[in-house]
Design a protein around this motif. Sequence first.
Motif, PDB file in Angstrom:
ATOM      1  N   SER A  54      -9.736  -7.444   3.782  1.00  0.00           N
ATOM      2  CA  SER A  54      -8.444  -6.851   4.128  1.00  0.00           C
ATOM      3  C   SER A  54      -7.089  -7.475   5.200  1.00  0.00           C
ATOM      4  N   ALA A  55      -8.864  -7.337   5.894  1.00  0.00           N
ATOM      5  CA  ALA A  55      -7.969  -8.441   7.287  1.00  0.00           C
ATOM      6  C   ALA A  55      -7.253  -9.494   7.342  1.00  0.00           C
TER       7      ALA A  55
ATOM      8  N   TYR B 149      -4.701  -8.245  -1.200  1.00  0.00           N
ATOM      9  CA  TYR B 149      -5.536  -8.310  -1.212  1.00  0.00           C
ATOM     10  C   TYR B 149      -5.869  -6.236  -1.329  1.00  0.00           C
ATOM     11  N   SER B 150      -6.773  -5.818  -2.912  1.00  0.00           N
ATOM     12  CA  SER B 150      -7.016  -3.984  -3.076  1.00  0.00           C
ATOM     13  C   SER B 150      -8.432  -4.010  -3.485  1.00  0.00           C
TER      14      SER B 150
ATOM     15  N   SER C  53      -3.547 -15.366  -3.693  1.00  0.00           N
ATOM     16  CA  SER C  53      -3.078 -13.929  -3.366  1.00  0.00           C
ATOM     17  C   SER C  53      -3.020 -12.625  -4.110  1.00  0.00           C
TER      18      SER C  53
ATOM     19  N   ASP D 197     -13.879  -5.584   4.315  1.00  0.00           N
ATOM     20  CA  ASP D 197     -13.071  -5.327   5.685  1.00  0.00           C
ATOM     21  C   ASP D 197     -12.621  -6.415   6.383  1.00  0.00           C
TER      22      ASP D 197
ATOM     23  N   SER E  73      -5.805 -11.423   4.290  1.00  0.00           N
ATOM     24  CA  SER E  73      -5.429 -10.637   3.567  1.00  0.00           C
ATOM     25  C   SER E  73      -4.081  -9.835   4.261  1.00  0.00           C
ATOM     26  N   THR E  74      -4.128  -9.209   5.289  1.00  0.00           N
ATOM     27  CA  THR E  74      -2.852  -8.849   6.060  1.00  0.00           C
ATOM     28  C   THR E  74      -3.026  -9.543   7.052  1.00  0.00           C
ATOM     29  N   ALA E  75      -3.481 -10.517   7.471  1.00  0.00           N
ATOM     30  CA  ALA E  75      -3.085 -11.867   8.509  1.00  0.00           C
ATOM     31  C   ALA E  75      -1.776 -12.269   7.750  1.00  0.00           C
ATOM     32  N   ASN E  76      -2.421 -12.563   6.199  1.00  0.00           N
ATOM     33  CA  ASN E  76      -2.003 -13.643   5.545  1.00  0.00           C
ATOM     34  C   ASN E  76      -0.627 -13.144   4.334  1.00  0.00           C
ATOM     35  N   ASN E  77      -0.295 -11.597   5.288  1.00  0.00           N
ATOM     36  CA  ASN E  77       0.301 -11.309   3.918  1.00  0.00           C
ATOM     37  C   ASN E  77       0.139 -10.947   2.453  1.00  0.00           C
TER      38      ASN E  77
ATOM     39  N   ASP F 131     -11.851 -16.650   1.556  1.00  0.00           N
ATOM     40  CA  ASP F 131     -10.713 -16.539   2.761  1.00  0.00           C
ATOM     41  C   ASP F 131     -10.917 -17.914   3.738  1.00  0.00           C
TER      42      ASP F 131
END
Length: 478
Positions: A441-442, A451-452, A100, A438, A444-448, A84
């Motif tokens: 993942s957070a 991540y997996s 990405s 954690d 990635s979600t916040a920035n579209n 991040d």
Amino acid sequence: MKSTKILILLLTMVCFMSCEKTFLSPDLETGINGESYYANDGEIETGVLNIYDGIQGVNALKITNNNLNHAIQVEFYVTEMRSDNTRTKSSEGEAAQFESFTIESTNGIVADYYRSYYNVIYRANLVLANLGAASPEKAIEFEAEAKFLRAYAYFNLVRLYGDIPLVDRIIPPLDTETAFTRVSSATIYELIVSDLETAVTGLGDAGPKDRASKAAAQGLLARVFLTLGRYGEAQGLCEDIMSPGRGFSLESDFKNIFYNEGNDEVIFAIGFLPDSNDDSQNFSAEWLNAVGRTSGVNYVTADARASLDANGGNRTILSYREDSGQAGQYQVVKYLPNGDVSLGIPVTSPDPTSAGNDWIVLRYADVLLMHVEAIMAGGPSTTSSNALASFQMVRDRAGLTTAVTSITKEELLEERRVELAFENQRFFDLVRFGMAQDILSAFSTANNLGYSATDLLLPIPQVEIGLSNGLLTQNPGY
């Protein structure tokens, strides 16, 4: 090597790998080979220096053969840009796959890093295979240095790729079973620990900072032990380095860590020389918009800026700056080759694309924070006076002098983030602390982003799988 660089075309021809063969056992293409060359201490010494040369890598802006190794010069892609902390400026090209979390097995940078560090391992094995030609005293030193560097290479590879081939000797070109058989990470770590223990025993601390030393081996072994959960052993190693007689200390001015090379905070660095095609680095230019070949990579994320703004103290201004060419875009300040008058940072390289900034692998502040981590021993927090003292030293240097009375795991991770920002530690820290899933993942979600959980390992390069004729297997998710 910056201090004693004498490597010549001869050794490059001896040690370089054919692009048509496995990276682990190259065919020799000259009349001079390892058997005939390494006949005395002086010749073996050049072999040791050649291992450092492999880690140093080739400046891709000056020597553009894509088959050459770039090693540490591309490390930020596979570490910082998978965290991040950093991203590309334009979200374009192969580099954007890292930010990405959409890395493909055909990614050339992933293959470059893998190739580079197996080449380093080959060079180390070549020295180790010829120790019989060394004098008894020098043989101990050569073995320790080569094993330190081999362990360093394997530690990077196993953390990034997982189970990988174990090559602890020179193998013939047709030994595809060794070259392409993935062994368990636990087995790789056994070799790493053994190599570093040999290095600790056989090395001293009298040499330059861009050569292996006892402290460097202890510090790297401490990090390995933290990764393996062997906290008591890691604590002992850190405390040995912290002993007053060892001569390490924090620089009073954070800037001097990076621009007063060879200072008392640096324990181990990879040396570079400015304005040299062979011994310079290009990553400092790549991080600057329109200076290198890229349109800007390793640019600072909003998330990292928020951490530094909140917790960096006087480190913040010396960690990132706004791109003068484009408002709202932010560059890494550490390792600037062309200086910054407003920050008092000197010009280190008249030509930024031939930068001479050393890359710091291990420094004393990192050891102090590893000391805290070792005492915490995987727990949620600590009030140990020894841990508090080490943590406070790093905070005090940053101008954050409020007394600390306890430290949580989250606070230690944050302190490591702002102290070691953009030094290729963040991704490894997230994994080691058990918080990568954690946090990434957070983020990635916040920035579209994409991540997996399988993104914690890089893919085995597809080119290697192709060379193996099916022997080498791929990591899940690729």
